[in-house]
Write an enzyme that holds these catalytic residues in place. Structure first.
Site, mmCIF file in Angstrom:
data_model
loop_
_atom_site.group_PDB
_atom_site.id
_atom_site.type_symbol
_atom_site.label_atom_id
_atom_site.label_comp_id
_atom_site.label_asym_id
_atom_site.label_seq_id
_atom_site.Cartn_x
_atom_site.Cartn_y
_atom_site.Cartn_z
ATOM 1 C CB CYS A 110 -0.941 0.009 1.201
ATOM 2 S SG CYS A 110 -2.041 -1.398 1.249
ATOM 3 C CG HIS A 233 -2.976 3.516 2.793
ATOM 4 N ND1 HIS A 233 -3.561 3.131 1.609
ATOM 5 C CD2 HIS A 233 -2.909 2.387 3.565
ATOM 6 C CE1 HIS A 233 -3.832 1.829 1.653
ATOM 7 N NE2 HIS A 233 -3.453 1.367 2.831
ATOM 8 C CG ASN A 263 -6.541 -0.668 1.895
ATOM 9 O OD1 ASN A 263 -5.956 -0.312 0.878
ATOM 10 N ND2 ASN A 263 -5.918 -1.153 2.948
HETATM 11 N N1 COA Z 1 -18.378 -7.473 11.688
HETATM 12 C C1 COA Z 1 -18.838 -7.635 12.941
HETATM 13 N N2 COA Z 1 -18.049 -7.908 13.973
HETATM 14 C C2 COA Z 1 -16.726 -8.044 13.746
HETATM 15 C C3 COA Z 1 -16.170 -7.895 12.470
HETATM 16 C C4 COA Z 1 -17.055 -7.613 11.404
HETATM 17 N N3 COA Z 1 -16.627 -7.460 10.149
HETATM 18 N N4 COA Z 1 -14.847 -8.071 12.549
HETATM 19 C C5 COA Z 1 -14.569 -8.312 13.835
HETATM 20 N N5 COA Z 1 -15.701 -8.306 14.562
HETATM 21 C C6 COA Z 1 -15.879 -8.521 15.985
HETATM 22 C C7 COA Z 1 -14.751 -9.362 16.574
HETATM 23 O O1 COA Z 1 -15.022 -10.740 16.458
HETATM 24 C C8 COA Z 1 -14.748 -8.902 18.003
HETATM 25 O O2 COA Z 1 -15.779 -9.523 18.710
HETATM 26 P P1 COA Z 1 -15.566 -9.995 20.230
HETATM 27 O O3 COA Z 1 -15.335 -8.719 20.997
HETATM 28 O O4 COA Z 1 -16.859 -10.676 20.551
HETATM 29 O O5 COA Z 1 -14.378 -10.893 20.214
HETATM 30 C C9 COA Z 1 -15.093 -7.413 17.899
HETATM 31 O O6 COA Z 1 -15.786 -7.265 16.642
HETATM 32 C C10 COA Z 1 -13.904 -6.506 17.901
HETATM 33 O O7 COA Z 1 -12.962 -7.025 16.975
HETATM 34 P P2 COA Z 1 -11.587 -6.348 16.737
HETATM 35 O O8 COA Z 1 -10.732 -7.218 15.872
HETATM 36 O O9 COA Z 1 -11.047 -5.922 18.078
HETATM 37 O O10 COA Z 1 -12.046 -5.057 15.917
HETATM 38 P P3 COA Z 1 -11.197 -3.809 15.545
HETATM 39 O O11 COA Z 1 -11.849 -2.617 16.098
HETATM 40 O O12 COA Z 1 -9.726 -4.003 15.797
HETATM 41 O O13 COA Z 1 -11.407 -3.745 13.966
HETATM 42 C C11 COA Z 1 -10.210 -4.133 11.933
HETATM 43 C C12 COA Z 1 -10.876 -4.790 13.155
HETATM 44 C C13 COA Z 1 -9.635 -5.229 11.066
HETATM 45 C C14 COA Z 1 -11.287 -3.381 11.179
HETATM 46 C C15 COA Z 1 -9.104 -3.156 12.426
HETATM 47 O O14 COA Z 1 -8.259 -3.793 13.346
HETATM 48 C C16 COA Z 1 -8.261 -2.601 11.297
HETATM 49 O O15 COA Z 1 -8.739 -1.879 10.449
HETATM 50 N N6 COA Z 1 -6.949 -2.908 11.264
HETATM 51 C C17 COA Z 1 -6.055 -2.435 10.224
HETATM 52 C C18 COA Z 1 -6.081 -3.378 9.051
HETATM 53 C C19 COA Z 1 -5.480 -2.768 7.813
HETATM 54 O O16 COA Z 1 -5.458 -1.582 7.645
HETATM 55 N N7 COA Z 1 -4.993 -3.608 6.889
HETATM 56 C C20 COA Z 1 -4.449 -3.170 5.643
HETATM 57 C C21 COA Z 1 -3.091 -2.593 5.806
HETATM 58 S S1 COA Z 1 -2.585 -1.686 4.391
#
Ligand code: COA
Length: 310
Positions: A110, A233, A263
């Site tokens: 990215c 980004h 993204n």
């Molecule tokens: N829909 C509903 N619930 C979801 C979900 C979805 N799509 N994805 C995760 N959850 C749930 C999880 O299971 C968790 O449930 P629990 O509390 O019962 O265990 C809860 O939501 C929180 O999950 P978590 O992983 O802590 O969420 P988060 O706030 O960290 O968001 C991402 C997850 C992936 C959206 C976030 O971490 C992110 O954007 N990370 C960066 C990734 C990125 O940019 N990648 C590309 C790099 S260039």
């Protein structure tokens, strides 16, 4: 001091749109509300091909600059999702746009577009006249549509700029970096799907981009207060908010396009730039901070005075 400036820009998204509701109705255990609250995304464009989107975006940029492929010394396609393993996607773009000069791909995931912009600026200082820089990715081919932790985040797209030799430098400062020890937190194997530790990517990205942006501003001799537009980004709006707040840049100075595109990797920054120039948010004379990160982890920032002069 001689330098370079952007004289043309363009972008392209595939027609097919997949909304958050489409994902939920398709069986993914998620909801529009959860995705929008946690990421800022409402929809993504899918079904593109990296070469075709690059060609459309590249053609727009050439037209805007008032040049043809015959005037281009080099085309660089920043992508981690090339049409084929070999040759580079830039070879297809080269043929279709009638590029006179060279062609190569760049792989910094990215961060690729900003890396390519920096490379192009350096090559212009060694004598090249005009370079077409494209960021394009087709992540939809590599998404595990059953993994709600990653499937919600990604889409396809391309953005392009023409960078030309110029009497004055408009690219005023750069910073790039990588931490290969973090390559396990986001990767895709040959014939595999995107695998990611979302929380770790989030934490690393905020830390790395904040420091990188500070380094680029220091190199350019500017402060955060002087930045007119932060063009980040587009990975998660909460990542953008965290970085902007650490830098002291208000969110109304951040270009956010993630709601429509999700993204699309190397394409997000040139698409955000193209969008904000076309809707007249970015004006000639504005000071821009481009900043992003990618799997690797890689990161890159650039400070640019927007002086297209066309
Ligand atoms: N829909 C509903 N619930 C979801 C979900 C979805 N799509 N994805 C995760 N959850 C749930 C999880 O299971 C968790 O449930 P629990 O509390 O019962 O265990 C809860 O939501 C929180 O999950 P978590 O992983 O802590 O969420 P988060 O706030 O960290 O968001 C991402 C997850 C992936 C959206 C976030 O971490 C992110 O954007 N990370 C960066 C990734 C990125 O940019 N990648 C590309 C790099 S260039």
């Amino acid at each position: 001091m001689s330098g370079s400036r952007i004289t043309g820009w363009g972008s392209n998204l595939p027609e097919k749109v997949l909304t958050n509701n489409d994902l939920a109705e398709g069986g993914l255990d998620t909801s529009d509300e959860w995705i929008f609250e946690r990421t800022g995304i409402r929809q993504r464009h899918v079904g593109g091909s990296t070469s075709q989107m690059s060609i459309h975006a590249g053609k727009q940029a050439l037209d805007m600059a008032g040049v043809t492929g015959d005037d281009i010394d080099l085309v660089i396609v920043a992508t981690s999702t090339p049409d084929q393993l070999m040759p580079g996607t830039s070879a297809t773009v080269h043929a279709e746009l009638g590029i006179r000069g060279g062609a190569c791909d760049m792989q910094a995931v990215c961060s690729g577009f900003t890396y390519a912009l920096m490379a192009a600026n350096g090559l212009i200082s060694t004598g090249l006249e005009r370079i077409l820089v494209i960021g394009a990715d087709t992540l939809s081919d590599y998404v595990d549509w059953e993994d709600r932790g990653s499937a919600i985040l990604f889409g396809d797209g391309a953005g392009a700029v023409v960078l030309e030799k110029h009497d004055n430098a408009t690219l005023l400062g750069f910073d790039l970096g990588a931490d290969g020890l973090h390559r396990h937190i986001g990767y895709t194997d040959h014939d595999g799907k995107i695998t990611m530790d979302g929380k770790e990517v989030f934490r690393t990205a905020v830390r790395a981009v904040t420091q990188s942006a500070k380094n680029a501003m220091a190199e350019a001799g500017v402060t955060a207060e002087e930045i007119d537009w932060f063009v980040p980004h587009q990975a998660n709006v909460r990542i953008i908010e965290s970085i902007a707040s650490r830098l002291g840049i208000p969110m109304d100075k951040a270009v956010v396009t993630i709601q429509d595109t999700a993204n699309n990797s190397a394409a997000t920054i040139p698409i955000a730039l193209d969008t904000a120039v076309r809707d007249a948010r970015i004006q000639p004379g504005d000071l821009l901070l481009l900043g992003g990160f990618g799997f690797g982890m890689t990161w890159a920032s650039a400070i640019m005075r927007w002086e297209p002069n066309v």
